[in-house]
Design an enzyme around this catalytic site. Structure first.
Site, PDB file in Angstrom:
ATOM      1  N   ASP A 117       0.280  -1.357  -0.053  1.00  0.00           N
ATOM      2  CA  ASP A 117      -0.163  -0.018   0.009  1.00  0.00           C
ATOM      3  C   ASP A 117       0.560   1.125  -0.364  1.00  0.00           C
ATOM      4  O   ASP A 117       0.927   1.819   0.978  1.00  0.00           O
ATOM      5  CB  ASP A 117      -0.612  -0.096   1.352  1.00  0.00           C
ATOM      6  CG  ASP A 117      -2.533  -0.888   1.838  1.00  0.00           C
ATOM      7  OD1 ASP A 117      -2.716  -0.837  -0.129  1.00  0.00           O
ATOM      8  OD2 ASP A 117      -2.620  -1.375   2.569  1.00  0.00           O
ATOM      9  N   ARG A 187      -5.419  10.608   0.771  1.00  0.00           N
ATOM     10  CA  ARG A 187      -5.488   8.872  -0.473  1.00  0.00           C
ATOM     11  C   ARG A 187      -6.315   9.456  -1.898  1.00  0.00           C
ATOM     12  O   ARG A 187      -5.933   9.150  -2.932  1.00  0.00           O
ATOM     13  CB  ARG A 187      -5.680   8.286   0.449  1.00  0.00           C
ATOM     14  CG  ARG A 187      -5.753   8.099   1.647  1.00  0.00           C
ATOM     15  CD  ARG A 187      -6.366   6.564   2.426  1.00  0.00           C
ATOM     16  NE  ARG A 187      -6.041   5.222   1.550  1.00  0.00           N
ATOM     17  CZ  ARG A 187      -6.968   4.320   2.572  1.00  0.00           C
ATOM     18  NH1 ARG A 187      -7.626   4.210   3.803  1.00  0.00           N
ATOM     19  NH2 ARG A 187      -6.523   3.416   1.745  1.00  0.00           N
ATOM     20  N   HIS A 218     -11.605   1.884  -3.714  1.00  0.00           N
ATOM     21  CA  HIS A 218     -11.811   0.819  -3.253  1.00  0.00           C
ATOM     22  C   HIS A 218     -13.512   0.517  -3.821  1.00  0.00           C
ATOM     23  O   HIS A 218     -14.506   1.423  -3.226  1.00  0.00           O
ATOM     24  CB  HIS A 218     -12.207   0.713  -1.375  1.00  0.00           C
ATOM     25  CG  HIS A 218     -10.677   1.369  -0.700  1.00  0.00           C
ATOM     26  ND1 HIS A 218     -10.675   2.225  -1.006  1.00  0.00           N
ATOM     27  CD2 HIS A 218     -10.044   0.633  -0.548  1.00  0.00           C
ATOM     28  CE1 HIS A 218      -9.682   2.321  -0.681  1.00  0.00           C
ATOM     29  NE2 HIS A 218      -9.175   1.151   0.302  1.00  0.00           N
ATOM     30  N   HIS A 230     -12.283   0.496   8.723  1.00  0.00           N
ATOM     31  CA  HIS A 230     -11.468  -0.855   9.790  1.00  0.00           C
ATOM     32  C   HIS A 230     -12.355  -0.743  11.332  1.00  0.00           C
ATOM     33  O   HIS A 230     -11.768  -1.629  12.191  1.00  0.00           O
ATOM     34  CB  HIS A 230     -10.338   0.415  10.061  1.00  0.00           C
ATOM     35  CG  HIS A 230      -9.610   0.417   9.005  1.00  0.00           C
ATOM     36  ND1 HIS A 230      -9.704   1.476   8.125  1.00  0.00           N
ATOM     37  CD2 HIS A 230      -8.391  -0.529   8.114  1.00  0.00           C
ATOM     38  CE1 HIS A 230      -8.471   1.586   6.830  1.00  0.00           C
ATOM     39  NE2 HIS A 230      -8.120  -0.059   6.913  1.00  0.00           N
ATOM     40  N   ASP A 302     -10.705  -6.358   0.307  1.00  0.00           N
ATOM     41  CA  ASP A 302     -10.186  -5.608   0.864  1.00  0.00           C
ATOM     42  C   ASP A 302      -9.638  -6.141   2.321  1.00  0.00           C
ATOM     43  O   ASP A 302     -10.013  -7.780   2.564  1.00  0.00           O
ATOM     44  CB  ASP A 302     -10.746  -4.578   1.406  1.00  0.00           C
ATOM     45  CG  ASP A 302      -9.989  -2.936   1.929  1.00  0.00           C
ATOM     46  OD1 ASP A 302      -9.016  -3.440   2.451  1.00  0.00           O
ATOM     47  OD2 ASP A 302     -10.554  -2.157   2.073  1.00  0.00           O
TER      48      ASP A 302
END
Length: 569
Positions: A117, A187, A218, A230, A302
């Protein structure tokens, strides 16, 4: 000469000698076919627990992280940062070397996919593994220049290969339409789908052309969420047509550009599939991504240890992700519990073998075989089976690309007080930065540049969450200064202690008629919370060149070229 030769082997992860011909999926046992679809996480220095899984052919590879920055927060300062990063780099190279050595002893000697990543901005994990800090996508987008994006991602590809890895889990193709989004932010390339798609495709083409397959993420879009997947299950309750226009359409551009992979999201989209998150949804992965958008590559989940699937058994996760159409499962357990995590590949294989033996199997043998073949084809395309494949060059061009990105992207949001340039009457400067220690070396380039240009600089480097002595230290720095620079760091949320202190410092400076430049180090969305700041710059993440460019702009040594790629609200 011998020393240089052996050093090059160390740097390249001492890649093993593979057989020249790649096996076909049908040549593998069922358990090996399953293994080609399983990719756990490995923390550098913690590879040994996975030795048996690698040698048994139970994994296709790993996505690589570091416990530092994830599980522990080491004390990093400008004095020890280089030494820390060098130590982490050594651990990374040994981890890759060991994994490759074990894979060469697996039943069919199949090489590994090793994914990184490699992001910047609020994402610091690459530095914790010994990589150079990547400019954020938002900084690249602020340049408005597709060539800047392309050059930076080409350099990233070469950095990944030189370290011995071979896959990029990126670029992020989410459209950050929600300013309060707790996980995407810098990001992203911005809040406009057309722009995000354009720059994402440029990044994809650069990665792929330089030998590194990319996985855009994503899908179908994490940019409108208000919770972090998360920890929780995000929901984007947006009409399907609007979802396409403002989010999904951004992914169509890199898909058309030939991206190797797409990473599915831990997000529920009730207007498309009310029952399943994207990674469990045939409507999203099959009907939308495969059929409507024409994607024929590899779909990866993911991380399967995230909060959005908390409480779901490994076997149920495996069943649902295969059924939805994922080809690679990022099957990881709790990062704190590597003893359990190492057993998950075998558990996945045991479950699939067991269900395929049933009269009505819940997993398709054809899907397992086809997924394994897609992965084997990718490994062959990358030349991983070729013992004579070319070694990557040490000169990756990363620093030059990063410097040009900073010069084109650092943004002067406003200068209502006409502070720039800091003239001779602004001889003494107080520079106070609130930031994580991992950025300490980068931020020192700001003060170094000003000092080299003849300014007297007093500096304070405080944690992102200021300690009790921070206020006194900054006030002492400000006392008698002709100008003040305050560097602020919002990450997923605003740190309340930092925000309260910065507000107080701005008020003090105003009362003392001290001009202040506010430098938003990480997240430009925080700028809207400081309307009283009259001079504001946005770095979108403090690389050494972004910090230096900010100093140049303040001194009038360089023009501010960047433009905000988002709307501040």
């Amino acid at each position: 000469m011998k020393r240089l030769f052996f050093l090059s082997l160390l740097l390249l992860g001492a890649a093993p000698l593979w057989a020249a011909d790649a096996p076909k999926a049908e040549d593998l046992s069922l358990r090996e076919q399953i293994g080609q679809t399983i990719m756990p996480r490995v923390l550098i220095g913690q590879q040994k627990p996975f030795k048996k899984a690698v040698m048994n052919g139970e994994v296709t590879g790993f996505f690589i992280k570091a416990k530092e920055g994830l599980l522990v927060q080491p004390n990093i300062t400008a004095k020890n940062q280089k030494r820390f990063i060098a130590k982490q780099r050594k651990k990374l190279l040994k981890t890759i070397r060991d994994l490759n050595k074990w894979a060469a002893k697996s039943p069919h000697k199949i090489p590994l996919l090793l994914a990184i990543d490699y992001e910047g901005g609020t994402v610091t994990s690459p530095m914790y593994m010994g990589f150079k800090q990547m400019p954020s996508n938002m900084l690249l987008a602020a340049s408005g220049d597709e060539q800047i994006v392309s050059d930076m991602y080409a350099a990233q590809a070469r950095e990944i290969l030189f370290a011995g890895a071979n896959v990029a889990f990126g670029p992020v193709t989410d459209v950050n339409s929600n300013p309060q989004n707790p996980i995407i932010q810098t990001r992203s390339f911005g809040d406009n789908a057309a722009q995000v798609g354009q720059f994402s495709a440029a990044a994809v083409r650069a990665l792929e052309a330089n030998g590194v397959p990319s996985f855009v993420k994503h899908f179908p879009g994490h940019g409108d969420t208000s919770v972090d997947s998360h920890y929780e299950q995000p929901v984007t309750n947006m009409p399907a047509d609007e979802l396409w226009q403002t989010h999904i359409s951004a992914f169509q551009v890199p898909v058309d550009a030939g991206v190797t992979g797409v990473m599915s999201a831990h997000v529920v989209y009730p207007q498309v599939d009310a029952e399943n998150s994207a990674m469990f949804s045939t409507k999203i992965l099959q009907d939308l991504l495969r059929q409507k958008m024409g994607f024929k590559g590899i779909i990866a989940t993911d991380g399967l240890d995230m909060g959005a699937v908390k409480g779901v058994s490994v076997e149920e996760i495996v069943r649902r992700t295969y059924h939805a159409g994922n080809n690679i499962l990022l099957l990881s357990g709790d990062a704190k519990d590597v003893k359990t995590a190492r057993t998950l590949p075998k558990r996945a294989a045991d479950y699939v073998v067991g269900t395929l033996a049933a009269e009505q199997p819940e997993v398709s043998a054809d899907h397992i075989r086809e997924s394994a073949q897609k992965v084997l084809d990718l490994k062959a395309r990358l030349g991983l089976f070729d013992e004579n494949r070319a070694k990557p060059a040490e000169d990756t061009g990363f620093d030059e690309a990063s410097r040009r990105a900073a010069e084109a992207g650092v943004t002067l949001v406003r200068d209502e007080q006409k502070l720039i340039p800091l003239g001779a009457d602004k001889q003494t400067v107080c520079a106070a930065f609130f930031a994580d220690g991992i950025f300490s070396g980068q931020l020192k380039t700001f003060t170094d540049y000003m000092q080299n240009r003849g300014k007297t600089v007093h500096s304070v480097f405080a944690p992102r969450t200021p300690q009790d002595n921070a206020e006194a230290a900054v006030r002492a720095c400000m006392a008698g200064a002709d100008a003040v620079v305050l560097g602020t760091s919002r990450t997923s949320v605003m740190d309340e202690k930092q925000f309260a202190l910065v507000q107080k410092l701005l008020q003090t400076a105003q009362e003392n008629n001290q001009p202040v430049a506010l430098v938003s180090l990480l997240n430009p969305y925080e700028i809207a919370l400081y309307p009283q700041a009259q001079t504001v710059l946005a770095l979108y993440g403090p690389t050494q060149y972004a910090a230096e460019t900010a100093a140049k702009i303040l001194l009038g040594d360089a023009p501010a070229k960047g433009k905000l790629p988002i709307e501040l609200k």
